[in-house]
Motif scaffolding. Sequence first.
Motif, short mmCIF file in Angstrom:
data_model
loop_
_atom_site.label_atom_id
_atom_site.label_comp_id
_atom_site.label_asym_id
_atom_site.label_seq_id
_atom_site.Cartn_x
_atom_site.Cartn_y
_atom_site.Cartn_z
N ASP A 140 0.84 -1.21 0.00
CA ASP A 140 0.00 0.00 0.00
C ASP A 140 0.87 1.25 0.00
N THR A 141 1.93 1.22 0.80
CA THR A 141 2.81 2.39 0.88
C THR A 141 3.47 2.66 -0.47
N THR A 142 3.99 1.61 -1.10
CA THR A 142 4.62 1.78 -2.40
C THR A 142 3.63 2.35 -3.41
N THR A 143 2.42 1.84 -3.40
CA THR A 143 1.40 2.30 -4.34
C THR A 143 1.06 3.77 -4.12
N ILE A 144 0.82 4.14 -2.87
CA ILE A 144 0.33 5.48 -2.58
C ILE A 144 1.41 6.54 -2.78
N ILE A 145 2.63 6.26 -2.34
CA ILE A 145 3.67 7.28 -2.53
C ILE A 145 4.00 7.44 -4.03
N THR A 146 3.88 6.34 -4.78
CA THR A 146 4.10 6.43 -6.22
C THR A 146 3.01 7.25 -6.89
N ARG A 202 -6.13 -0.02 -1.14
CA ARG A 202 -6.68 -1.22 -1.77
C ARG A 202 -7.54 -2.02 -0.81
N ARG A 203 -7.15 -2.08 0.43
CA ARG A 203 -7.89 -2.89 1.39
C ARG A 203 -8.01 -2.12 2.69
N GLN A 204 -9.23 -1.96 3.15
CA GLN A 204 -9.44 -1.26 4.40
C GLN A 204 -9.25 -2.24 5.55
N ALA A 205 -8.44 -1.89 6.50
CA ALA A 205 -8.20 -2.78 7.63
C ALA A 205 -8.17 -1.98 8.91
N THR A 206 -8.55 -2.61 9.99
CA THR A 206 -8.50 -1.97 11.29
C THR A 206 -7.07 -2.01 11.79
N VAL A 207 -6.55 -0.85 12.18
CA VAL A 207 -5.16 -0.79 12.65
C VAL A 207 -5.12 -0.17 14.03
N PRO A 222 -1.27 9.31 16.42
CA PRO A 222 -2.34 9.71 15.50
C PRO A 222 -1.85 10.71 14.47
N VAL A 223 -2.39 10.60 13.28
CA VAL A 223 -2.07 11.52 12.19
C VAL A 223 -3.38 12.10 11.67
N THR A 224 -3.50 13.42 11.72
CA THR A 224 -4.72 14.08 11.25
C THR A 224 -4.73 14.14 9.73
N VAL A 225 -5.88 13.85 9.15
CA VAL A 225 -6.00 13.95 7.70
C VAL A 225 -5.78 15.40 7.30
N PRO A 226 -4.79 15.68 6.45
CA PRO A 226 -4.48 17.07 6.11
C PRO A 226 -5.56 17.71 5.25
N THR A 227 -5.83 18.99 5.53
CA THR A 227 -6.83 19.73 4.75
C THR A 227 -6.20 20.91 4.02
N THR A 228 -4.91 21.13 4.24
CA THR A 228 -4.20 22.19 3.52
C THR A 228 -2.98 21.57 2.85
N ILE A 282 3.83 3.65 9.74
CA ILE A 282 3.69 3.91 8.30
C ILE A 282 2.24 3.70 7.88
N LYS A 283 1.63 2.65 8.40
CA LYS A 283 0.25 2.36 8.04
C LYS A 283 -0.68 3.48 8.50
N VAL A 284 -0.40 4.07 9.66
CA VAL A 284 -1.21 5.20 10.14
C VAL A 284 -1.13 6.36 9.15
N TYR A 285 0.06 6.66 8.65
CA TYR A 285 0.22 7.75 7.68
C TYR A 285 -0.46 7.41 6.36
N VAL A 286 -0.34 6.16 5.93
CA VAL A 286 -1.00 5.74 4.69
C VAL A 286 -2.51 5.95 4.80
N ASN A 287 -3.08 5.55 5.93
CA ASN A 287 -4.52 5.71 6.12
C ASN A 287 -4.93 7.18 6.17
N ALA A 288 -4.05 8.04 6.69
CA ALA A 288 -4.37 9.47 6.78
C ALA A 288 -4.31 10.14 5.41
#
Length: 287
Positions: A72-78, A99-104, A109-115, A141-147
Amino acid sequence: GPATTPAAGPATTPAAGPATTPAAGPVTTPDGPITTVSSDTLRQQALDAAGRIADNQATITDNIDRIQTGQDTTTIITAIQALLNAAAATTGAGRLRERRQATVATLSPVTVPTTCAAFGVAYETLLDLAMVVSDANIGQIKVYVNALKDVDVASICDDNERTSLASKTNSKLTTAKASTMTYTGNKETENEDLKKAVNIDIAIQEGVNTQLEARDEAIVPLAASTYAIQSTSPAMGGAGGTKPAGETTAAGGTQPAGAGAAGSTLGEEATGSTPGAGAAASTPGAG
């Protein structure tokens, strides 16, 4: 004259010879090995094997999640970097989807950025973590990917901001992408080795049960079913043994595909390949 008789000489007896006993012949024993292992010892061997199987299967399960996160990380950063480097992007084309939603379990915590500024900070942090990806930081890393996966980059960053962020992060992406792909490949290889170990312990259990059955004693239920062992391919740009983008890996998943052309939908980039959860080639059965 008077009659005379010769004097009797001393009585003599033949000397006794030394006593002899017949030589003992070799002691013979029945042919064939003598089994000395007790049934209790055999059962303990089977139980020890079952314990190792349980430990290895737990690690395999953990690795499947790590493989998924690495992919997931490779996909998203690419995908992010492709958008940042694009000369133009349409609003709505920059939304990222995992690709796959999972409970982590949340680490920090990482806030979803709005700016765009907040997005840039979070994205650079993700790249920094991915460059040195390991079991110790894969959860963060997974926390950042989800954010970042649902951020509409095109709507919060204009062309100039994206170009600026791209120039700051292009070199980091190269290292981060190589690191995550190598990490994923190493975990796939580790899982294959663990599957082989599980199969060996299953064979031990089966051997024990064969001996117990020969004694008409109760067998020990098998802890799992055997895994199908898949071959690995030569490493492509790393030591992990992963295949090129889009090809099936040893663990049954696919490496994330490369970024699409400018203006492509990033949601498709993040959902177009099969998750790496296929690491368990056959489902371990309960005993």
